[in-house]
Design a protein around this motif. Structure first.
Motif, PDB file in Angstrom:
ATOM      1  N   THR A  29      12.171  27.748  -4.289  1.00 22.82           N
ATOM      2  CA  THR A  29      13.452  27.219  -3.825  1.00 22.82           C
ATOM      3  C   THR A  29      13.997  26.268  -4.880  1.00 22.82           C
ATOM      4  OG1 THR A  29      12.489  25.296  -2.733  1.00 22.82           O
ATOM      5  CG2 THR A  29      12.675  27.335  -1.412  1.00 22.82           C
ATOM      6  N   ASP A  30      15.275  25.930  -4.767  1.00 26.43           N
ATOM      7  CA  ASP A  30      15.875  24.979  -5.712  1.00 26.43           C
ATOM      8  C   ASP A  30      15.168  23.635  -5.641  1.00 26.43           C
ATOM      9  OD1 ASP A  30      17.669  26.853  -6.594  1.00 26.43           O
ATOM     10  OD2 ASP A  30      19.297  26.188  -5.263  1.00 26.43           O
ATOM     11  N   GLU A  31      14.759  23.225  -4.433  1.00 26.81           N
ATOM     12  CA  GLU A  31      14.065  21.946  -4.272  1.00 26.81           C
ATOM     13  C   GLU A  31      12.709  21.980  -4.969  1.00 26.81           C
ATOM     14  OE1 GLU A  31      15.450  23.603  -1.697  1.00 26.81           O
ATOM     15  OE2 GLU A  31      17.131  22.281  -1.239  1.00 26.81           O
ATOM     16  N   GLU A  32      11.981  23.107  -4.837  1.00 27.48           N
ATOM     17  CA  GLU A  32      10.677  23.231  -5.488  1.00 27.48           C
ATOM     18  C   GLU A  32      10.828  23.241  -7.013  1.00 27.48           C
ATOM     19  OE1 GLU A  32       8.192  25.783  -2.170  1.00 27.48           O
ATOM     20  OE2 GLU A  32       9.644  26.827  -3.428  1.00 27.48           O
ATOM     21  N   LYS A  33      11.845  23.957  -7.498  1.00 30.69           N
ATOM     22  CA  LYS A  33      12.097  23.977  -8.943  1.00 30.69           C
ATOM     23  C   LYS A  33      12.425  22.571  -9.446  1.00 30.69           C
ATOM     24  CE  LYS A  33      13.855  28.702  -9.049  1.00 30.69           C
ATOM     25  NZ  LYS A  33      15.085  29.521  -9.193  1.00 30.69           N
ATOM     26  N   GLY A  34      13.230  21.832  -8.671  1.00 31.54           N
ATOM     27  CA  GLY A  34      13.571  20.453  -9.043  1.00 31.54           C
ATOM     28  C   GLY A  34      12.342  19.570  -9.097  1.00 31.54           C
ATOM     29  N   ALA A  35      11.454  19.733  -8.107  1.00 27.50           N
ATOM     30  CA  ALA A  35      10.222  18.943  -8.085  1.00 27.50           C
ATOM     31  C   ALA A  35       9.351  19.263  -9.301  1.00 27.50           C
ATOM     32  CB  ALA A  35       9.446  19.195  -6.796  1.00 27.50           C
ATOM     33  N   MET A  36       9.294  20.521  -9.682  1.00 21.36           N
ATOM     34  CA  MET A  36       8.503  20.897 -10.856  1.00 21.36           C
ATOM     35  C   MET A  36       9.101  20.316 -12.135  1.00 21.36           C
ATOM     36  SD  MET A  36       7.190  24.770 -10.092  1.00 21.36           S
ATOM     37  CE  MET A  36       8.621  25.419  -9.239  1.00 21.36           C
ATOM     38  N   ARG A  37      10.446  20.345 -12.245  1.00 19.31           N
ATOM     39  CA  ARG A  37      11.090  19.749 -13.426  1.00 19.31           C
ATOM     40  C   ARG A  37      10.791  18.253 -13.492  1.00 19.31           C
ATOM     41  NH1 ARG A  37      14.962  23.693 -12.388  1.00 19.31           N
ATOM     42  NH2 ARG A  37      16.141  22.409 -10.941  1.00 19.31           N
ATOM     43  N   GLU A  38      10.851  17.588 -12.333  1.00 20.76           N
ATOM     44  CA  GLU A  38      10.562  16.155 -12.300  1.00 20.76           C
ATOM     45  C   GLU A  38       9.113  15.890 -12.680  1.00 20.76           C
ATOM     46  OE1 GLU A  38      12.142  13.748  -9.092  1.00 20.76           O
ATOM     47  OE2 GLU A  38      13.507  15.384  -8.605  1.00 20.76           O
ATOM     48  N   ARG A  39       8.195  16.763 -12.248  1.00 17.18           N
ATOM     49  CA  ARG A  39       6.782  16.594 -12.583  1.00 17.18           C
ATOM     50  C   ARG A  39       6.570  16.698 -14.091  1.00 17.18           C
ATOM     51  NH1 ARG A  39       2.457  13.904 -12.281  1.00 17.18           N
ATOM     52  NH2 ARG A  39       0.536  15.074 -12.406  1.00 17.18           N
ATOM     53  N   VAL A  40       7.272  17.608 -14.738  1.00 18.54           N
ATOM     54  CA  VAL A  40       7.175  17.740 -16.198  1.00 18.54           C
ATOM     55  C   VAL A  40       7.643  16.455 -16.863  1.00 18.54           C
ATOM     56  CG1 VAL A  40       8.118  18.951 -18.215  1.00 18.54           C
ATOM     57  CG2 VAL A  40       7.326  20.247 -16.233  1.00 18.54           C
ATOM     58  N   LYS A  41       8.762  15.907 -16.385  1.00 24.39           N
ATOM     59  CA  LYS A  41       9.264  14.642 -16.935  1.00 24.39           C
ATOM     60  C   LYS A  41       8.253  13.522 -16.744  1.00 24.39           C
ATOM     61  CE  LYS A  41      14.142  15.630 -16.131  1.00 24.39           C
ATOM     62  NZ  LYS A  41      15.309  15.293 -15.296  1.00 24.39           N
ATOM     63  N   GLU A  42       7.610  13.508 -15.563  1.00 22.66           N
ATOM     64  CA  GLU A  42       6.611  12.467 -15.285  1.00 22.66           C
ATOM     65  C   GLU A  42       5.442  12.564 -16.244  1.00 22.66           C
ATOM     66  OE1 GLU A  42       5.625  13.321 -11.258  1.00 22.66           O
ATOM     67  OE2 GLU A  42       7.678  12.963 -10.615  1.00 22.66           O
ATOM     68  N   LEU A  43       4.971  13.789 -16.481  1.00 29.06           N
ATOM     69  CA  LEU A  43       3.847  13.981 -17.400  1.00 29.06           C
ATOM     70  C   LEU A  43       4.230  13.552 -18.812  1.00 29.06           C
ATOM     71  CD1 LEU A  43       2.506  17.409 -16.105  1.00 29.06           C
ATOM     72  CD2 LEU A  43       1.425  15.168 -15.842  1.00 29.06           C
ATOM     73  N   GLN A  44       5.454  13.861 -19.207  1.00 28.48           N
ATOM     74  CA  GLN A  44       5.921  13.438 -20.520  1.00 28.48           C
ATOM     75  C   GLN A  44       6.027  11.917 -20.590  1.00 28.48           C
ATOM     76  OE1 GLN A  44       9.527  15.747 -20.639  1.00 28.48           O
ATOM     77  NE2 GLN A  44       8.541  17.481 -21.653  1.00 28.48           N
ATOM     78  N   ALA A  45       6.506  11.300 -19.516  1.00 29.29           N
ATOM     79  CA  ALA A  45       6.629   9.841 -19.491  1.00 29.29           C
ATOM     80  C   ALA A  45       5.254   9.185 -19.512  1.00 29.29           C
ATOM     81  CB  ALA A  45       7.408   9.390 -18.259  1.00 29.29           C
ATOM     82  N   ALA A  46       4.300   9.758 -18.780  1.00 32.63           N
ATOM     83  CA  ALA A  46       2.946   9.200 -18.756  1.00 32.63           C
ATOM     84  C   ALA A  46       2.323   9.278 -20.149  1.00 32.63           C
ATOM     85  CB  ALA A  46       2.088   9.942 -17.746  1.00 32.63           C
ATOM     86  N   ALA A  47       2.598  10.368 -20.847  1.00 31.98           N
ATOM     87  CA  ALA A  47       2.067  10.507 -22.204  1.00 31.98           C
ATOM     88  C   ALA A  47       2.659   9.446 -23.121  1.00 31.98           C
ATOM     89  CB  ALA A  47       2.359  11.897 -22.742  1.00 31.98           C
ATOM     90  N   GLY A  48       3.885   9.023 -22.830  1.00 34.10           N
ATOM     91  CA  GLY A  48       4.542   7.996 -23.629  1.00 34.10           C
ATOM     92  C   GLY A  48       4.302   6.599 -23.085  1.00 34.10           C
ATOM     93  N   LYS A  49       3.376   6.447 -22.146  1.00 35.60           N
ATOM     94  CA  LYS A  49       3.020   5.145 -21.563  1.00 35.60           C
ATOM     95  C   LYS A  49       4.211   4.452 -20.911  1.00 35.60           C
ATOM     96  CE  LYS A  49      -1.134   5.534 -23.289  1.00 35.60           C
ATOM     97  NZ  LYS A  49      -2.134   6.150 -22.517  1.00 35.60           N
TER      98      LYS A  49
END
Length: 159
Positions: A29-49
Motif C-alpha cells: 500500500t502507499d502507507e507501507e511504501k511510505g513507511a519503508m522509505r522512512e525506514r531507509v532514511k532512518e538507517l541513513q541517519a543512524a549511520a550518520g549519527k
C-alpha cells in the motif's frame, strides 16, 4: 546423389508450454511504501549519527493534534520512566531503544489511517509473564492512571 539429413530423435517443445505459472503478488500500500522509505532514511541517519531526540521531537511536531498530544505524553513518560532508553525513529515513528534495539514505540493513528494510536513493546522488552502477555496498547487519550500504568510497564520492560 542427394544428401540425407539424420532424423531427429525427439521434437523440441516450445518454451511457452514449460514456463512456470506466475502468481500475482500483492503490492504494498502507499502507507507501507511510505513507511519503508522512512525506514531507509532512518538507517541513513543512524549511520550518520543523527540526533535521535531531535528527530523524534521533529516527527512528533509534524503529527496531527490528537496523535501529537499522545506522542508528547508518551515521550515524557518514557524519558522519566527509563532515562537509559535512547529516542530514535523507527519506521517513521517515535521509538525508544537500548543498545540500538527498540524496546518500545508509538504508532500514530493517522499513519495507517486507524481509529486509534498504539503504544507497543518489542521482544527486547522484559515483559514476559507466563505464556501470554500484552505487547501493544490502543490509545485514544491518556488519563493519569494510564500514564502510571505505562510508566510501570516501561520500567519493567528495561529491568
Amino acid at each position: 546423389m542427394a544428401v540425407r539429413k539424420p532424423a531427429k530423435r525427439g521434437t523440441q517443445k516450445s518454451a511457452k508450454g514449460t514456463r512456470a505459472t506466475r502468481k500475482k503478488v500483492a503490492e504494498f500500500t502507499d502507507e507501507e511504501k511510505g513507511a519503508m522509505r522512512e525506514r531507509v532514511k532512518e538507517l541513513q541517519a543512524a549511520a550518520g549519527k543523527a540526533d535521535g531526540e531531535r528527530a523524534v521531537l521533529e516527527k512528533i511536531a509534524t503529527m496531527p493534534a490528537a496523535d501529537r498530544v499522545l506522542a508528547d505524553q508518551l515521550h515524557a513518560i518514557v524519558k522519566v520512566s527509563a532515562p537509559a532508553l535512547s529516542p530514535k525513529l523507527w519506521y517513521g515513528m517515535p521509538a525508544y531503544a537500548r543498545d540500538g534495539k527498540v524496546v518500545c514505540f508509538f504508532q500514530a493513528a493517522q499513519k495507517f489511517k486507524t481509529r486509534y494510536a498504539t503504544f507497543g513493546f518489542s521482544d527486547e522488552a522484559n515483559l514476559d509473564e507466563g505464556a501470554l502477555w500484552p505487547v501493544t496498547f490502543a490509545l485514544k487519550k491518556l488519563t493519569a492512571a494510564d500514564e502510571a500504568r505505562i510508566g510501570a510497564l516501561v520500567k519493567k520492560a528495561v529491568s
